[in-house]
Design a protein around this motif. Sequence first.
Motif, PDB file in Angstrom:
ATOM      1  N   ILE A  16       0.924  -1.265   0.117  1.00  0.00           N
ATOM      2  CA  ILE A  16       0.075  -0.014   0.061  1.00  0.00           C
ATOM      3  C   ILE A  16       0.958   1.028  -0.139  1.00  0.00           C
ATOM      4  CG2 ILE A  16      -1.529   1.258   1.215  1.00  0.00           C
ATOM      5  CD1 ILE A  16      -2.830  -1.436   2.319  1.00  0.00           C
ATOM      6  N   THR A  17       0.900   2.064  -1.115  1.00  0.00           N
ATOM      7  CA  THR A  17       1.464   3.212  -1.081  1.00  0.00           C
ATOM      8  C   THR A  17       0.977   4.463  -0.801  1.00  0.00           C
ATOM      9  OG1 THR A  17       0.890   3.548  -3.377  1.00  0.00           O
ATOM     10  CG2 THR A  17       2.995   2.226  -2.945  1.00  0.00           C
ATOM     11  N   ALA A  18      -0.379   4.329  -0.495  1.00  0.00           N
ATOM     12  CA  ALA A  18      -1.144   5.583  -0.126  1.00  0.00           C
ATOM     13  C   ALA A  18      -2.362   5.181   0.604  1.00  0.00           C
ATOM     14  CB  ALA A  18      -1.354   6.525  -1.249  1.00  0.00           C
ATOM     15  N   ALA A  19      -2.813   5.820   1.676  1.00  0.00           N
ATOM     16  CA  ALA A  19      -4.241   5.420   2.420  1.00  0.00           C
ATOM     17  C   ALA A  19      -4.601   6.458   3.140  1.00  0.00           C
ATOM     18  CB  ALA A  19      -3.953   4.039   3.173  1.00  0.00           C
ATOM     19  N   ARG A  20      -5.804   6.677   3.215  1.00  0.00           N
ATOM     20  CA  ARG A  20      -6.460   7.707   4.020  1.00  0.00           C
ATOM     21  C   ARG A  20      -7.951   7.330   4.454  1.00  0.00           C
ATOM     22  NH1 ARG A  20      -8.482  13.124   0.939  1.00  0.00           N
ATOM     23  NH2 ARG A  20      -9.486  11.926  -1.096  1.00  0.00           N
ATOM     24  N   MET A  21      -8.254   7.920   5.509  1.00  0.00           N
ATOM     25  CA  MET A  21      -9.849   7.654   5.908  1.00  0.00           C
ATOM     26  C   MET A  21     -10.464   8.777   6.553  1.00  0.00           C
ATOM     27  SD  MET A  21      -9.795   4.170   8.237  1.00  0.00           S
ATOM     28  CE  MET A  21      -9.498   2.510   7.631  1.00  0.00           C
ATOM     29  N   SER A  22     -11.805   8.911   6.040  1.00  0.00           N
ATOM     30  CA  SER A  22     -12.504  10.115   6.254  1.00  0.00           C
ATOM     31  C   SER A  22     -12.506  10.184   7.948  1.00  0.00           C
ATOM     32  CB  SER A  22     -13.664  10.262   6.045  1.00  0.00           C
ATOM     33  OG  SER A  22     -14.484   9.100   6.316  1.00  0.00           O
ATOM     34  N   GLY A  23     -11.994  11.586   8.480  1.00  0.00           N
ATOM     35  CA  GLY A  23     -12.158  11.737  10.000  1.00  0.00           C
ATOM     36  C   GLY A  23     -10.930  11.393  10.639  1.00  0.00           C
ATOM     37  N   LEU A  24      -9.885  10.709   9.997  1.00  0.00           N
ATOM     38  CA  LEU A  24      -8.581  10.303  10.810  1.00  0.00           C
ATOM     39  C   LEU A  24      -7.182  10.601  10.183  1.00  0.00           C
ATOM     40  CD1 LEU A  24      -9.849   6.580  11.471  1.00  0.00           C
ATOM     41  CD2 LEU A  24     -10.059   8.457  13.006  1.00  0.00           C
ATOM     42  N   GLN A  25      -6.519  11.378  10.924  1.00  0.00           N
ATOM     43  CA  GLN A  25      -5.093  11.648  10.469  1.00  0.00           C
ATOM     44  C   GLN A  25      -4.286  10.380   9.986  1.00  0.00           C
ATOM     45  OE1 GLN A  25      -3.277  14.255  13.419  1.00  0.00           O
ATOM     46  NE2 GLN A  25      -4.629  16.010  12.752  1.00  0.00           N
ATOM     47  N   THR A  26      -4.412   9.313  10.939  1.00  0.00           N
ATOM     48  CA  THR A  26      -3.597   8.150  10.679  1.00  0.00           C
ATOM     49  C   THR A  26      -4.968   7.079  10.667  1.00  0.00           C
ATOM     50  OG1 THR A  26      -1.865   8.795  12.002  1.00  0.00           O
ATOM     51  CG2 THR A  26      -1.876   6.222  11.569  1.00  0.00           C
ATOM     52  N   PRO A  27      -5.124   6.266   9.414  1.00  0.00           N
ATOM     53  CA  PRO A  27      -5.842   5.353   9.197  1.00  0.00           C
ATOM     54  C   PRO A  27      -5.731   4.162  10.257  1.00  0.00           C
ATOM     55  CG  PRO A  27      -4.659   5.851   7.171  1.00  0.00           C
ATOM     56  CD  PRO A  27      -4.070   6.515   8.355  1.00  0.00           C
ATOM     57  N   ILE A  28      -7.048   3.532  10.502  1.00  0.00           N
ATOM     58  CA  ILE A  28      -6.908   2.287  11.289  1.00  0.00           C
ATOM     59  C   ILE A  28      -6.330   1.218  10.269  1.00  0.00           C
ATOM     60  CG2 ILE A  28      -8.287   0.818  12.804  1.00  0.00           C
ATOM     61  CD1 ILE A  28     -10.143   2.992  13.142  1.00  0.00           C
ATOM     62  N   TYR A  29      -5.275   0.785  10.781  1.00  0.00           N
ATOM     63  CA  TYR A  29      -4.351  -0.282   9.734  1.00  0.00           C
ATOM     64  C   TYR A  29      -5.258  -1.518   9.584  1.00  0.00           C
ATOM     65  CZ  TYR A  29      -0.643   3.137  10.335  1.00  0.00           C
ATOM     66  OH  TYR A  29       0.347   4.268  10.276  1.00  0.00           O
ATOM     67  N   VAL A  67       0.456   7.052   4.831  1.00  0.00           N
ATOM     68  CA  VAL A  67      -0.342   8.042   5.427  1.00  0.00           C
ATOM     69  C   VAL A  67      -0.015   9.395   5.549  1.00  0.00           C
ATOM     70  CG1 VAL A  67      -0.914   5.963   6.829  1.00  0.00           C
ATOM     71  CG2 VAL A  67       0.709   7.749   7.542  1.00  0.00           C
ATOM     72  N   ARG A  68       0.940  10.026   4.560  1.00  0.00           N
ATOM     73  CA  ARG A  68       1.265  11.219   4.574  1.00  0.00           C
ATOM     74  C   ARG A  68       1.195  12.056   3.224  1.00  0.00           C
ATOM     75  NH1 ARG A  68       5.784   9.294   7.572  1.00  0.00           N
ATOM     76  NH2 ARG A  68       6.916   9.446   5.806  1.00  0.00           N
ATOM     77  N   ARG A  69       0.189  11.399   2.630  1.00  0.00           N
ATOM     78  CA  ARG A  69      -0.141  11.863   1.035  1.00  0.00           C
ATOM     79  C   ARG A  69      -0.677  13.127   1.101  1.00  0.00           C
ATOM     80  NH1 ARG A  69       3.650   9.343  -2.337  1.00  0.00           N
ATOM     81  NH2 ARG A  69       3.601   7.094  -1.953  1.00  0.00           N
ATOM     82  N   PRO A  70      -0.243  13.958   0.180  1.00  0.00           N
ATOM     83  CA  PRO A  70      -1.081  15.618   0.008  1.00  0.00           C
ATOM     84  C   PRO A  70      -2.381  15.302  -0.477  1.00  0.00           C
ATOM     85  CG  PRO A  70       0.625  15.592  -1.339  1.00  0.00           C
ATOM     86  CD  PRO A  70       0.768  14.174  -0.527  1.00  0.00           C
ATOM     87  N   ALA A  97     -13.584  18.007  16.318  1.00  0.00           N
ATOM     88  CA  ALA A  97     -14.464  18.541  17.352  1.00  0.00           C
ATOM     89  C   ALA A  97     -14.836  17.834  18.546  1.00  0.00           C
ATOM     90  CB  ALA A  97     -15.681  19.239  16.856  1.00  0.00           C
ATOM     91  N   GLU A  98     -14.843  16.593  18.323  1.00  0.00           N
ATOM     92  CA  GLU A  98     -15.540  15.571  19.370  1.00  0.00           C
ATOM     93  C   GLU A  98     -14.301  14.591  20.191  1.00  0.00           C
ATOM     94  OE1 GLU A  98     -18.523  15.055  20.518  1.00  0.00           O
ATOM     95  OE2 GLU A  98     -19.298  16.553  18.962  1.00  0.00           O
ATOM     96  N   GLY A  99     -13.079  14.754  19.401  1.00  0.00           N
ATOM     97  CA  GLY A  99     -11.883  14.007  19.870  1.00  0.00           C
ATOM     98  C   GLY A  99     -11.968  12.673  19.574  1.00  0.00           C
ATOM     99  N   ILE A 100     -12.765  12.222  18.679  1.00  0.00           N
ATOM    100  CA  ILE A 100     -12.989  10.846  18.260  1.00  0.00           C
ATOM    101  C   ILE A 100     -11.655   9.895  17.987  1.00  0.00           C
ATOM    102  CG2 ILE A 100     -14.044   9.132  16.719  1.00  0.00           C
ATOM    103  CD1 ILE A 100     -16.224  11.074  16.423  1.00  0.00           C
ATOM    104  N   GLU A 101     -10.599  10.644  17.303  1.00  0.00           N
ATOM    105  CA  GLU A 101      -9.101   9.706  17.474  1.00  0.00           C
ATOM    106  C   GLU A 101      -8.620   9.572  18.662  1.00  0.00           C
ATOM    107  OE1 GLU A 101      -6.271   9.871  13.718  1.00  0.00           O
ATOM    108  OE2 GLU A 101      -7.074  11.718  14.424  1.00  0.00           O
ATOM    109  N   SER A 102      -8.955  10.456  19.442  1.00  0.00           N
ATOM    110  CA  SER A 102      -8.236  10.183  20.834  1.00  0.00           C
ATOM    111  C   SER A 102      -8.904   9.244  21.530  1.00  0.00           C
ATOM    112  CB  SER A 102      -8.213  11.388  21.636  1.00  0.00           C
ATOM    113  OG  SER A 102      -7.710  11.035  23.131  1.00  0.00           O
ATOM    114  N   LYS A 103     -10.406   9.012  21.607  1.00  0.00           N
ATOM    115  CA  LYS A 103     -11.185   7.960  22.013  1.00  0.00           C
ATOM    116  C   LYS A 103     -11.077   6.764  21.534  1.00  0.00           C
ATOM    117  CE  LYS A 103     -14.999  11.190  23.251  1.00  0.00           C
ATOM    118  NZ  LYS A 103     -16.351  11.795  22.804  1.00  0.00           N
TER     119      LYS A 103
END
Length: 816
Positions: free
Chosen positions: A190-203, A389-392, A421-427
Amino acid sequence: MLLFFTAHGQQQLRGLVIDSNTARAVSGVSIVAGNRVTATDINGYFEIEVQQLPALIKISALDYESQEYRFADVFPKQIKVHSKPKQAETIRNATALLQKVIANKRNNDPLKKLQTFEIEAYNKVVVTANAADVDAKLDTVYKRKWLGKKRMEIDSSSVKFKALVQKQHLFDAEKVSKFQLSKGNFKETITAARMSGLQTPIYELVAFRLQSFSVYENYFEVLQTRYASPLNASEQDLFQLTILDTIQLSKRNLAVLHFENKKSRKKGLSGILYCDLENFAIAAAVFRVQGVLDVTARYEFSYDAESSLYIISKKEFKVVKGKNNKDISILGETFQFDPEDSPIYRTRKQQLTDITYLLSQTHYENPKLNTEVTIKKAAIALQINDAAVRRPVSYWNEYMQRYPDEKSPETYRKLDSLVRAEGIESKLRIGRKILNGYVPFSFFDMDLRQLLSYNNFEGFRLGVGGITNERLSQYIKFDGYYAFGTKDRKAKYSLGTAVRIGKFSSSWIGAGYSDDIREIASTSYTIDKRVFKLYDPRPINISTFYNYRSVRAYAETKIIPKTESIWQFQHMEVTPLFNYLFNYNGQVFDNFTLSTFQASVQWNPFSDFMQTPTGRVEIYKRYPRFTFQLTKSVKDIFGSNFDFQKLDVRVDYQKKFIGGERFSILLEAGMASGAVPLTHLYNTAPNNLTKDRLLQRITIAGKNSFETMFFNEFFSSSFAALHVKHGFKPLQISGKIRPLIVLVTRGAVGTMRNRERHVGIPFKTLDKGFLESGLELNKIYSGFGLTAFYRYGPNQLPRLEDNIAIKLSFMLNLGF
């Protein structure tokens, strides 16, 4: 049949197929438009892309005549077509065709015929709904308050939901991959990956394989569940076959072959194979699994004349809510299902889950056949590059232009804002830690397993402990705990540290000191990860422990393919905490010192592993799995008293069946030789109290313990034990009472060398073997169950009551 069509962007046709006589949806209908193929879902709907207008659509359905429809620029709202059931071609012709396809599998499967293969892929997964399907209106609902009074409220959820899905998806994820085949190894990078709402995808979600890569596999995989495939030569008799039609696709003549599992139509595999009548290859395919969820996996191929192969060009995977006779509850939310014979026009109120679906589409391009391909780290089935996970945004915009999705930009914008806003990634981070038994506090994760436990020797064990996390450092970690027993009034503690020396291999070197207790003669594999349990039933009744004070140095690595291993040196002072003396060479020891070298290896040869920027993860757990541990104690090193060696082996095999049944075999064996104290021999995990009456012996059942074997009844210097279980699907007694029935048989055999060395504790040996069988009724009500076991064979006891063990069981279901 009645078809109602709409067009999206003059390229996407969406239709509904129903029987003109019964007005019920017709599922599994083959739809062909140009070089595109699809099939209707469980509710009779389909979507298909056309290259240009006018468009010709051909429909083939079981028990209906094949029909063609040509549409110009203007689409009628409704088209009524009356058809007569047709006489299907003989099963003999369909069977002969399938046999030719199977006979030519190796010549037509690119992964088998080609020496090397490489192809690029762009995958997009959305959870979404078609706004046109939402019955948007304001509803009046009444909610009961205290004292029986009712309060009227306005329900506007459907109106808000329609407005939402008109502009965006509920979830959006993308990845760009490269698939490579060389020297029998097949790998996805996998050379590129992203998920809506998350800075780092859930691998784990990025790696989750929804469907098999190849249609030629003997067992087709859907959502990590394997189904017997019609292309498996040994499983042909499972399927009812019918030739629906003959068509042309890419100027080649194809037969449309419908297949359906005879024995399990609701839970087995069904679908359509488009078979090339010249080389008997699969030119397109649709696989379906019907149940609580209706799953459709679709494959499209491009014909390569030079290699005479069909090369994958597109995959699609769609999950919609299926049909079930009863509603189900998931995480406290109840979902209503239409029964199997429900008409297309429902009488109950529409739920939003009725029209919400998951859709995964993968587009393949730039195939390279039999060219030079070099696969780095071939033992890893899937690798996510650090830069993935760092693709522009500009990188992703290029794919948006090639595969337009007008809802995607708004999905990312809204969900990114909501998650921040909800801090979901931290949760999510906290939730992941808790599931593994930790609660994070800044750079320190508190270990929940150390807080409270109980056994007969310590009483209640109270403690605190944990380990530093990645916020402190990704290269060094510290761990430790402190515990106190309310009954023995003794403190126990441990301190340790480790340094990472290899990122790809997850290699660490470390050291630690411990002062604690351990059950005598228990087999403990150093490589085993300590699993988080709210309770551990078996130690509750254990009274015989030994104290150890140890210093250890170790190296932990995954550098050997498909293995995890720990290599350590340990120096320990051992004091038995029960009446025991070890008589060796005329000298009697009531405590002793050991210096041991140990190698502990977990080998999972059939599993697949993923390499991520943060480490290696086992993504597809397959069986059998093997664990080996070699221990060597050397005399006179740092005052060590004894010279001995131990070899421990464990083989774990499990199989899940389509109907929900499970079968498992666990084989354990150990062999010790030399001057081995009883503390380091084998007890084969007994779990029965030495009480006179049956009711006095009722405790909680263990997972893989001998329920009728009394504590400290048998000891061995060499042993072998076999645990065989078969779990049936839940038995429906009432809405809340659905026990899981498990049949269990266990057996063990062993020997004891130099029995005279062990003084102070009476015991028997397993020379004649030990047998028990039983029945588990798990989860009778709210996770609680009941088990019963009977002891028989050479070591059966004279009194019938003493051979019977009745235990409670508890299975906690968190809904994951």
